[in-house]
Design a protein around this motif. Structure first.
Motif, PDB file in Angstrom:
ATOM      1  N   SER A 199      -9.139 -36.133 -11.589  1.00  0.00           N
ATOM      2  CA  SER A 199     -10.577 -36.228 -11.354  1.00  0.00           C
ATOM      3  C   SER A 199     -10.962 -37.672 -11.653  1.00  0.00           C
ATOM      4  O   SER A 199     -10.398 -38.300 -12.545  1.00  0.00           O
ATOM      5  CB  SER A 199     -11.339 -35.288 -12.288  1.00  0.00           C
ATOM      6  OG  SER A 199     -10.991 -33.945 -12.038  1.00  0.00           O
ATOM      7  N   TYR A 200     -11.922 -38.200 -10.901  1.00  0.00           N
ATOM      8  CA  TYR A 200     -12.318 -39.592 -11.118  1.00  0.00           C
ATOM      9  C   TYR A 200     -13.725 -39.828 -10.583  1.00  0.00           C
ATOM     10  O   TYR A 200     -14.234 -39.060  -9.770  1.00  0.00           O
ATOM     11  CB  TYR A 200     -11.332 -40.561 -10.456  1.00  0.00           C
ATOM     12  CG  TYR A 200     -11.225 -40.394  -8.956  1.00  0.00           C
ATOM     13  CD1 TYR A 200     -12.013 -41.152  -8.098  1.00  0.00           C
ATOM     14  CD2 TYR A 200     -10.334 -39.488  -8.392  1.00  0.00           C
ATOM     15  CE1 TYR A 200     -11.918 -40.993  -6.724  1.00  0.00           C
ATOM     16  CE2 TYR A 200     -10.223 -39.329  -7.028  1.00  0.00           C
ATOM     17  CZ  TYR A 200     -11.018 -40.095  -6.197  1.00  0.00           C
ATOM     18  OH  TYR A 200     -10.931 -39.935  -4.838  1.00  0.00           O
ATOM     19  N   VAL A 201     -14.317 -40.907 -11.063  1.00  0.00           N
ATOM     20  CA  VAL A 201     -15.575 -41.372 -10.503  1.00  0.00           C
ATOM     21  C   VAL A 201     -15.190 -42.453  -9.502  1.00  0.00           C
ATOM     22  O   VAL A 201     -14.597 -43.465  -9.862  1.00  0.00           O
ATOM     23  CB  VAL A 201     -16.530 -41.927 -11.580  1.00  0.00           C
ATOM     24  CG1 VAL A 201     -17.815 -42.427 -10.926  1.00  0.00           C
ATOM     25  CG2 VAL A 201     -16.843 -40.869 -12.622  1.00  0.00           C
ATOM     26  N   SER A 202     -15.511 -42.207  -8.243  1.00  0.00           N
ATOM     27  CA  SER A 202     -15.142 -43.126  -7.179  1.00  0.00           C
ATOM     28  C   SER A 202     -15.783 -44.487  -7.419  1.00  0.00           C
ATOM     29  O   SER A 202     -16.955 -44.591  -7.745  1.00  0.00           O
ATOM     30  CB  SER A 202     -15.603 -42.569  -5.833  1.00  0.00           C
ATOM     31  OG  SER A 202     -15.409 -43.530  -4.818  1.00  0.00           O
ATOM     32  N   SER A 203     -14.979 -45.520  -7.247  1.00  0.00           N
ATOM     33  CA  SER A 203     -15.488 -46.878  -7.438  1.00  0.00           C
ATOM     34  C   SER A 203     -16.228 -47.381  -6.208  1.00  0.00           C
ATOM     35  O   SER A 203     -16.787 -48.466  -6.235  1.00  0.00           O
ATOM     36  CB  SER A 203     -14.326 -47.814  -7.763  1.00  0.00           C
ATOM     37  OG  SER A 203     -13.413 -47.847  -6.686  1.00  0.00           O
TER      38      SER A 203
END
Length: 194
Positions: free
Chosen positions: A151-155
């Motif tokens: 899971s990640y916060v899109s850059s």
């Protein structure tokens, strides 16, 4: 990412990502899934992006009535080995931690290694005290090849690049155009790790 007209004495034109918003978004997601012991791992102590993300992280914890703990935010070198060591130390000293925000893709890879070395696993089930949820801040290709999928916060790298190019072209065509600042928000991509 930034654009700057060196000939001008006016402030530069900027195209930035909102690091505070990104960290706040990830932290809020973890809190809403039941996590109360959340760490932030990685980045050098003087790194501006780390400082901005920590501000968003700490502000969100406080807003939800969780006291930020300094020992839950270790800085470390920008490589997998340093992140693995920092993760091991973090979890050995703070076994209650159930989630970690990772500063960079390398921090995420190292964090997985550190989690496994202390006998825990990566996942999103907060009821299994052996699992640690992970969220990162970059959408780089090698992160998409991991198991579990991160899971990640899109850059928003492509959008940041498009916006920066647009600003630069406008400034070249109209040199007297007033300087502008664009801040782009991240989008949370939830997958198997959190």
């Amino acid at each position: 990412m930034w654009c700057h007209n060196r000939r001008s004495k006016r402030p530069a034109t900027w195209c930035l990502r909102d690091n505070q918003q990104a960290a706040s978004l990830a932290t809020r997601y973890l809190i809403e899934r039941g996590h109360r012991y959340i760490a932030y791992l990685g980045g050098q102590g003087n790194n501006l992006i780390r400082q901005q993300r920590l501000e968003g992280f700490r502000n969100t914890l406080t807003r939800y009535g969780i006291t930020p703990r300094e020992e839950f935010t270790p800085a470390c070198g920008d490589d997998t080995h340093a992140a693995s060591l920092a993760t091991r130390q973090l979890l050995e000293n703070n076994n209650a931690i159930t989630a970690v925000l990772c500063h960079s893709p390398d921090a995420m890879i190292g964090c997985i290694d550190g989690i496994h070395k202390v006998g825990r696993t990566v996942g999103k089930d907060v009821f299994l005290t052996q699992q640690v949820a992970l969220i990162g801040f970059e959408d780089m290709l090698h992160i998409n090849l991991t198991s579990p999928a991160f899971s990640y916060v899109s850059s928003a790298s492509e959008e940041t690049g498009r916006q920066a190019a647009t600003l630069m072209i406008r400034k070249l065509k109209e040199p007297m155009l007033q300087n502008q600042s664009i801040t782009l928000s991240g989008q949370l991509v939830t997958r198997e790790s959190a």
